[in-house]
Design an enzyme around this catalytic site. Structure first.
Site, PDB file in Angstrom:
ATOM      1  CB  CYS A  50      -0.823   0.013   1.297  1.00 32.92           C
ATOM      2  SG  CYS A  50      -1.952  -1.314   1.633  1.00 32.92           S
ATOM      3  CG  LEU A  51       2.346   2.258   3.441  1.00 37.26           C
ATOM      4  CD1 LEU A  51       3.116   1.950   4.681  1.00 37.26           C
ATOM      5  CD2 LEU A  51       2.106   3.822   3.499  1.00 37.26           C
TER       6      LEU A  51
END
Length: 368
Positions: free
Chosen positions: A357-358
Site C-alpha cells: 500500500c505504501l
C-alpha cells in the site's frame, strides 16, 4: 507533462506485472497525526527501514512535504534514495500515485485515476484529500511521463493486481462499492479497466480481507506471483470472519480462466493473528472529525500478501507472529530467484495498510 485524450490500450500501452523490471519505487513520507501515532515518528522510522530495504535492490524516491523534507532527507541519507518535495495528505502512494503503463518502444506513461480517500464523504478515511488527488500528476511531471486522466472515475492502485498478460484481479467489495463510482455499472467499470490497463479479463473476487478499511483492496488479500498463479490469504478456522471470504475467493479462482485460457494455480498464505492495536497505540493518534477513529477492539487487517516485488527481491511484512516463519518459507518457495526480506510491519498496519500500500513501482522501459 502532456495530458492525452486517448487511452493506454488505444495507444499500445499496458500495465506490466509487478515482477517486470523496475527503474525505481516511489514512497511518501508519513506525518499525518490523526492517522499515524505519536505525530508519525514511529511510522517514519518504519518507512526508513522499508526504504532502505528496497534500496538494496533498486533506487527509491520518497516524496515529503515541505515541513518534513529536511527530516526525511536526513533520515534517508544514502545514495540510492532520492527525497523530493511534494505536498500530500498521507503516505498511501499505491493509491494516490500513478499507475505506470509501458509499450514495446521504450516509452513509459502514467494513468492518473480519480481519488476520494477511499470513499469520500460516504465512509472515506479523511478530508480534505485534494493534495493526494494532485500527487499522481506531480509524479508524472517529475518523471516527464505523459498522462492519461480518468476524469470522474475513482480507483486506487491497491484495488487491482495484473499479470501483464491480459488479466486483472479485483474485488466487488471495493470497485462496486457505492462510494467509488456509483454512476457506473459493473460492465462500465470493466470497460474502463480494459481501456486503461489493456486487459481482456476481469476476475471479480467477492470480498477482500475482513475489516480492511479500504473496502477490501485486493492487494491485501490476493496477488499475482506469476502468470496463471496467485497467492491468496487463507484460514482454515471456520470461526474466523475471513473464512467465508477466503473460500468464496477460492471458488471464483477455481472456476475461472484467465485471458490466456489458463486455470489458476492458487497458493495459500496464512493470515497472522488475529491482531489488534493496544489502547496505548490508539491513544497516540490525534482525534479529528472526519478521520478514521482508532479502536483497540477492532481487528486489524494484517496480511502477509501485502508485500512488494522488486528487482531480485521480495519485501514483506512480519508481525512478531507464529506464522511469520511459514510466510517467509512460502514466499521463498514461490520466488526462488528472489531474496525474501521481511521487515516489521506492525507500525505500518496501525496506519491502515502495509508495504504494498505504501509503495508504487515504476516499470523500466521495454524495447522489443
Amino acid at each position: 507533462m502532456k495530458t492525452l485524450n486517448s487511452t493506454p490500450r488505444a495507444d499500445g500501452f499496458h500495465m506490466p506485472a509487478e515482477w517486470a523490471p523496475q527503474t525505481q519505487v516511489w514512497m511518501v513520507w508519513p506525518e499525518r497525526p490523526d492517522n499515524w501515532r505519536l505525530g508519525g515518528k514511529p511510522a517514519q522510522a518504519a518507512h526508513v527501514t522499508l526504504a532502505k530495504a528496497i534500496a538494496r535492490f533498486e533506487p527509491v524516491t520518497v516524496a515529503a512535504s515541505a515541513g518534513q523534507y529536511e527530516n526525511a532527507r536526513r533520515q534517508l541519507d544514502q545514495p540510492n534514495i532520492r527525497v523530493v518535495e511534494i505536498s500530500n495528505d498521507d503516505a498511501w502512494v499505491r493509491d494516490t500515485g500513478p499507475t505506470f503503463v509501458i509499450n514495446g518502444h521504450g516509452e513509459v506513461r502514467g494513468v492518473d485515476w480519480g481519488f476520494n480517500a477511499w470513499g469520500g464523504f460516504d465512509g472515506g478515511l479523511y478530508a480534505p484529500w485534494n493534495r493526494d488527488e494532485e500527487l499522481a500528476a506531480k509524479v508524472l511531471e517529475m518523471e516527464r511521463c505523459q498522462r492519461y486522466q480518468t476524469e470522474g472515475f475513482v480507483l486506487e492502485g491497491g484495488s487491482i493486481h495484473v499479470d501483464g498478460e491480459g488479466t486483472v484481479i479485483t474485488t466487488e467489495e471495493c470497485l462496486l462499492n457505492r462510494n467509488r463510482n456509483p454512476h457506473l455499472s459493473r460492465e462500465q467499470i470493466e470497460a474502463v479497466l480494459r481501456d486503461h490497463l489493456a486487459v481482456d479479463t476481469v476476475v471479480w473476487l467477492p470480498d477482500g480481507l475482513y475489516n480492511d478499511e479500504t473496502d477490501g483492496h485486493v492487494d491485501n488479500f490476493c496477488c499475482y506471483v506469476r502468470p496463471g498463479e496467485v497467492l491468496l490469504a487463507w484460514t482454515d478456522d471456520s470461526n474466523d470472519p475471513n473464512y467465508a471470504r477466503c473460500h468464496a475467493a477460492m471458488d471464483v479462482l477455481k472456476n475461472t480462466r484467465d485471458a490466456k485460457g489458463r486455470e489458476f494455480i492458487v497458493h495459500k498464505m496464512p493470515i497472522p493473528g488475529p491482531l489488534y492495536a493496544t489502547a496505548e497505540e490508539c491513544a497516540g493518534v490525534d482525534q479529528v472529525a472526519g478521520s478514521q477513529e482508532r479502536d483497540p477492539s477492532v481487528r486489524l487487517a494484517g496480511s502477509y500478501v501485502n508485500f512488494l516485488i522488486v528487482n531480485g527481491g521480495i519485501i514483506a511484512p512480519s508481525f512478531d507472529d507464529p506464522a511469520d516463519a511459514e510466510a517467509r518459507a512460502i514466499l521463498a518457495r514461490i520466488f526462488p530467484d528472489h531474496e525474501v526480506v521481511m521487515i516489521p510491519g506492525r507500525e505500518l498496519l496501525l496506519g491502515g495498510g502495509n508495504i504494498h500500500c505504501l509503495t508504487q513501482q515504476q516499470p523500466a522501459p521495454v524495447k522489443r
